[in-house]
Design a protein around this motif. Structure first.
Motif, short mmCIF file in Angstrom:
data_model
loop_
_atom_site.label_atom_id
_atom_site.label_comp_id
_atom_site.label_asym_id
_atom_site.label_seq_id
_atom_site.Cartn_x
_atom_site.Cartn_y
_atom_site.Cartn_z
N ARG A 149 66.45 47.66 51.40
CA ARG A 149 65.51 47.66 50.54
C ARG A 149 65.81 46.78 49.28
O ARG A 149 65.28 46.74 48.34
N HIS A 150 66.47 45.56 49.45
CA HIS A 150 66.81 44.70 48.41
C HIS A 150 65.52 43.79 48.16
O HIS A 150 64.86 43.46 48.90
N LYS A 151 65.04 43.93 46.91
CA LYS A 151 64.01 43.34 46.46
C LYS A 151 63.59 41.84 46.79
O LYS A 151 62.58 41.32 46.95
N SER A 152 64.98 41.08 46.69
CA SER A 152 65.03 39.68 46.82
C SER A 152 64.34 39.51 48.38
O SER A 152 63.81 38.37 48.75
N ILE A 153 65.00 40.21 49.40
CA ILE A 153 64.72 40.09 50.67
C ILE A 153 63.28 40.53 50.99
O ILE A 153 62.44 39.56 51.72
N LYS A 154 62.80 41.46 50.54
CA LYS A 154 61.40 41.93 50.48
C LYS A 154 60.14 40.80 49.98
O LYS A 154 59.42 40.25 50.64
N ASN A 155 60.93 40.09 48.84
CA ASN A 155 59.92 39.02 48.39
C ASN A 155 59.96 37.74 49.19
O ASN A 155 59.03 37.13 49.41
#
Length: 457
Positions: A149-155
């Motif tokens: 759930r890394h935010k940078s991957i999600k973005n």
């Protein structure tokens, strides 16, 4: 030095000498970055179809790199369209992060698709990596990306792959639950809910969880069931529910992460060369119609299928009774009301019971992903070594591109080599502390925030 030569040296001096000796053997980081353009040129010549991209800053310093071997890009077309991505830190003085994208082949083995190197796990780096990945593999129907759930991957996924489904790694979600809800031993219920094939099983497990911890239930609902629960995922995830295969890649090259950049890429290339060669030979010597893993899975289900009662509905349909539950199997549509058949692509135990009752070939009902002929196509290509360095023939414009190493700041103390555990994780070699007051892991009685337990008497 003291024992063998009678010379006393300080720790810092010994460390500096070790670093200099390592640079003499494998080259310094600065030399490795300067060699990178020539190395990548020769790598593409030796491996047709290989795609490499390098991004530099205004000072001609290294910023990002992407590489996908031609054999991997060809084999990817024969693999299930579920890509797992993850990043791990590099251990050189220049620092940086290694990005990995991989899938699973028909024999349920890790199939590396692409690699990248950047400064860290931030939005810009992941967006650059996913953009290069999309250029390399093109569009694919029912594509799915799985990560933590890394935010940078999600973005990055939302920006580069707006129409692609992004699934959450169940292992990391479970670790977050262990940290956020200490003392609640309900993780088995979470596993049942997230790995359920049908909505009925999911709701049943969630109702049980609601009775024990309404807060945890709310937290899971906020994480969105369609991102982590198999029954509600918009496309097939098959059995790829975690990002463990990407982390296994990181573990396989753990020692190479200490090497300069060209040596690191060469270590990855050597690993892929071994994997392709070995797996190609295994596929050639497999005489069953499906892969060994798929065959073993069906043999396990066959033992259960013999204990089921089958009642024919027509030539291709049956109702299957197991315990107090009844399932309907449609062999023509490759479907069962338990949903496992259609979500996995391999006959479930109910379907196998039906197949055996009709004296049909169970291998015919496996998805093409698991056919041995497809596995042979997956590893039809080869990962080739580079010629000896003295035989390199590199154009002058590439040879003259003396790339500089990225800027870095030497940190005080000995460089860290061990991975930082994710939230809720504990290194396997470290003894985990158990609280004598509340009985949970991760802290002791002195640091416990729970109410003290009063003993009688």
């Amino acid at each position: 030095m003291r024992d063998e030569h009678g010379v006393g040296v300080t720790y810092n001096k010994a460390w500096r000498e070790k670093t200099l000796a390592a640079d003499d053997v494998r080259g310094s980081n600065e030399e490795s970055y300067a060699l990178l353009p020539s190395y990548l040129y020769m790598l593409q010549l030796a491996n047709p179809g290989t795609i490499t991209r390098v991004c530099k800053d205004e000072e001609n310093r290294f910023k990002y790199m992407f590489i996908a071997f031609g054999a991997s890009l060809d084999g990817w077309k024969q693999c299930r369209p579920v890509i797992v991505v993850d990043g791990t830190f590099l251990k050189t003085k220049c620092g940086g992060t290694l990005y990995a994208a991989c899938v699973k082949d028909g024999n349920n083995q890790i199939f590396p698709l692409a690699f990248g190197i950047g400064d860290s796990e931030n939005d810009n780096a992941w967006i650059w990596f996913f953009t290069r990945l999309k250029e390399a593999i093109g569009d694919r129907e029912n594509l799915c990306i799985v990560s933590d759930r890394h935010k940078s991957i999600k973005n990055a996924v939302e920006q580069v792959y707006p129409g692609v489904y992004h699934g959450v790694c169940l292992y990391h979600l479970k670790q977050n639950l262990r940290t956020k809800f200490r003392g609640l031993h309900v993780h088995a219920i979470f596993e049942t809910a997230s790995r359920a094939y049908s909505a009925q099983e999911y709701y049943s497990a969630m109702a049980e969880l609601q009775k024990i911890s309404p807060e945890m239930t709310t937290y899971l609902l906020e994480a969105k069931p369609k991102k982590c629960a198999r029954p509600f995922f918009p496309t097939k995830r098959y059995n790829i529910l975690t990002s463990n295969i990407a982390e296994s890649i990181n573990a396989a090259i753990v020692h190479a992460r200490e090497l300069p950049i060209t040596s690191l890429i060469e270590a990855i290339r050597e690993m892929l060369q071994r994997w392709f060669s070995t797996r190609k030979e295994v596929a050639i010597n497999q005489f069953v119609e499906v892969t060994k893993w798929a065959n073993d899975e069906m043999e396990i289900k066959l033992d259960v299928a013999f204990r089921m009662k089958v009642d024919a509905i027509d030539a291709m349909k049956s109702s299957v009774t197991y315990g107090d539950r009844v399932f309907v199997v449609d062999l023509e549509q490759h479907m069962c009301t338990c949903n496992e058949f259609q979500l996995e692509g391999i006959p479930c135990a109910h379907a196998i019971a039906t197949i055996e009752s009709k004296y049909l070939d169970k291998y015919k009902f496996c998805s093409n992903w698991y056919k041995n002929s497809v596995l042979k196509q997956t590893y039809a290509g080869s990962i080739n070594p580079l010629p000896d360095k003295v035989d390199w023939s590199v154009p002058d414009e590439i040879k003259g591109d003396s790339m500089k190493a990225p800027k870095f700041k030497v940190k005080q103390g000995r460089p860290k080599k061990k991975i930082i555990p994710s939230t809720g994780e504990f290194p396997k070699h470290v003894r985990t502390v158990k609280c004598g007051n509340c009985g949970t892991l991760g802290h002791n009685r002195k640091n416990c925030k729970s109410q003290p337990i009063l003993k009688e008497g």
